[in-house]
Design an enzyme around this catalytic site. Structure first.
Site, mmCIF file in Angstrom:
data_model
loop_
_atom_site.group_PDB
_atom_site.id
_atom_site.type_symbol
_atom_site.label_atom_id
_atom_site.label_comp_id
_atom_site.label_asym_id
_atom_site.label_seq_id
_atom_site.Cartn_x
_atom_site.Cartn_y
_atom_site.Cartn_z
ATOM 1 N N PRO A 54 -9.379 3.350 -0.393
ATOM 2 C CA PRO A 54 -9.541 2.513 -1.575
ATOM 3 C C PRO A 54 -8.192 1.928 -1.995
ATOM 4 O O PRO A 54 -7.155 2.576 -1.830
ATOM 5 C CB PRO A 54 -10.094 3.475 -2.625
ATOM 6 N N HIS A 55 -8.211 0.711 -2.508
ATOM 7 C CA HIS A 55 -6.967 0.072 -2.917
ATOM 8 C C HIS A 55 -7.257 -0.920 -4.031
ATOM 9 O O HIS A 55 -8.367 -1.427 -4.147
ATOM 10 C CB HIS A 55 -6.288 -0.619 -1.732
ATOM 11 N N ALA A 56 -6.233 -1.161 -4.833
ATOM 12 C CA ALA A 56 -6.399 -2.051 -5.974
ATOM 13 C C ALA A 56 -5.047 -2.593 -6.410
ATOM 14 O O ALA A 56 -4.006 -2.001 -6.133
ATOM 15 C CB ALA A 56 -7.046 -1.288 -7.121
#
Length: 154
Positions: A65-67
């Site tokens: 996951p990345h943001a």
């Protein structure tokens, strides 16, 4: 760029049980808050927003996951090992037990992509994943993730 510049030892945790992706993101937010001083709520919201575009479970029990977040000036990471794998809607439909999250500045551009590529390469290494799954000490997990892995010829 190497993983030791992205991942602090304090941002590596082992979690016994996670009941949902939402709970996992909350745990990642708490780790990002404790390790880097990020807003846990902002981190959770950004991860959920990105995940709504499509699952970040890349297969073989790994999720990335990345943001992008306001208020940070460099790419940082958080790693969680989940003792009881979680359904993550991964591409191979396998549950996830290794989660490496990245948080990047909103305007990071290429730096975010380089970090994501580095994490992806590391987590695709079967030997690294095997070592991670065989250990439950956060300091050992950090050492495994940040050791320099020689590049292999294609």
């Amino acid at each position: 760029m190497d993983l030791s510049s992205i991942l602090k030892p304090e941002a590596v945790k082992v979690i016994a049980n996670v009941t949902s992706k939402k709970r996992l993101f909350q745990d990642l937010g708490e780790v990002a808050c404790a390790g880097y001083g990020l807003s846990a709520n902002d981190a959770v919201d950004a991860l959920q927003e990105r995940e709504s575009l499509g699952p970040t479970g890349v297969g073989h029990g790994v999720a990335l996951p990345h943001a992008r977040l306001d208020g940070i000036d460099t790419v940082v990471g958080a790693f969680l090992k989940i003792e009881r794998p979680l359904d993550f809607e991964s591409v191979d439909r396998q549950p996830v037990d290794l989660v490496f999250a990245l948080f990047a500045p909103v305007d990071s551009g290429v730096e975010h992509l380089k970090a994501l590529a580095l994490v992806s390469r590391t987590m695709r290494n079967a030997e690294v994943c095997e070592k991670l799954r065989a250990n439950s000490d956060p300091a050992t997990l950090h050492a495994i993730l940040t050791e320099q892995i020689p590049a292999r010829a294609a």
